[in-house]
Design a protein around this motif. Sequence first.
Motif, short mmCIF file in Angstrom:
data_model
loop_
_atom_site.label_atom_id
_atom_site.label_comp_id
_atom_site.label_asym_id
_atom_site.label_seq_id
_atom_site.Cartn_x
_atom_site.Cartn_y
_atom_site.Cartn_z
N ASP A 1 0.83 -1.21 0.00
CA ASP A 1 0.00 0.00 0.00
C ASP A 1 0.85 1.25 0.00
N TYR B 1 -5.25 4.35 1.49
CA TYR B 1 -6.42 3.70 0.88
C TYR B 1 -7.74 4.00 1.58
N ASP C 1 -6.43 1.60 -4.16
CA ASP C 1 -5.65 0.47 -3.67
C ASP C 1 -5.59 -0.63 -4.72
N GLU D 1 0.50 1.55 -7.81
CA GLU D 1 -0.38 2.56 -7.20
C GLU D 1 0.15 3.93 -7.57
N HIS E 1 0.68 -4.72 3.84
CA HIS E 1 -0.51 -4.92 4.67
C HIS E 1 -0.44 -6.27 5.38
#
Length: 192
Positions: free
Chosen positions: A43, A64, A79, A90, A113
């Motif tokens: 992310d 996100y 995301d 991204e 994540h």
Amino acid sequence: MAITLSKGQKVDLTKTNPGLVRGVIGLGWDTNKYSGGQGFDLDASAFLVDASNRCQNDHDFIFYNNLEHPSGALVHTGDNRTGEGDGDDEQVVVDFSKIPAYVDRIGITVTIHDADARSQNFGQVSNAFVRLKDEATGEELIRFDLGEDFSIETAVVFCELYKHGNDWKFNAIGSGFSGGLGALCRNYGLEV
């Protein structure tokens, strides 16, 4: 032709490119074949910080679950949960004309994540890069390939945009953190 930077290098951004108003910060990566049986979800995030390197409030943290800064200066395009395919995984769009006066730096970061629960780290990530292109022309202005310098880190500050007088510069950081997103938030003055 894009300027390719090495870790620690800094370069003028708006002074060298006087027509640059909106830039697209593209971040990309590949994951190594061994994943421990779990998918990777990396992310991108951005932290808008003041001269003391602190976010003034939660709105200065773009990720996100908070895709746009209230000023419109930064917009996260969404995301990507798999990171598959070529090109940017991204993106964050920055409008230099809308950055609030109190913002001194913008940290551009990537975290894994649930890294601890999935036993994942940046040692399992390869071909990581950040690039900045002019939204109006599509021209890539700056590129920084991070290399393979990471092992146990679960978060990385890819780069920073920082104010120098009335202009903005780009700093190729490539600095890893253990502790994931929480550690980054604390680093930038946010409570987790």
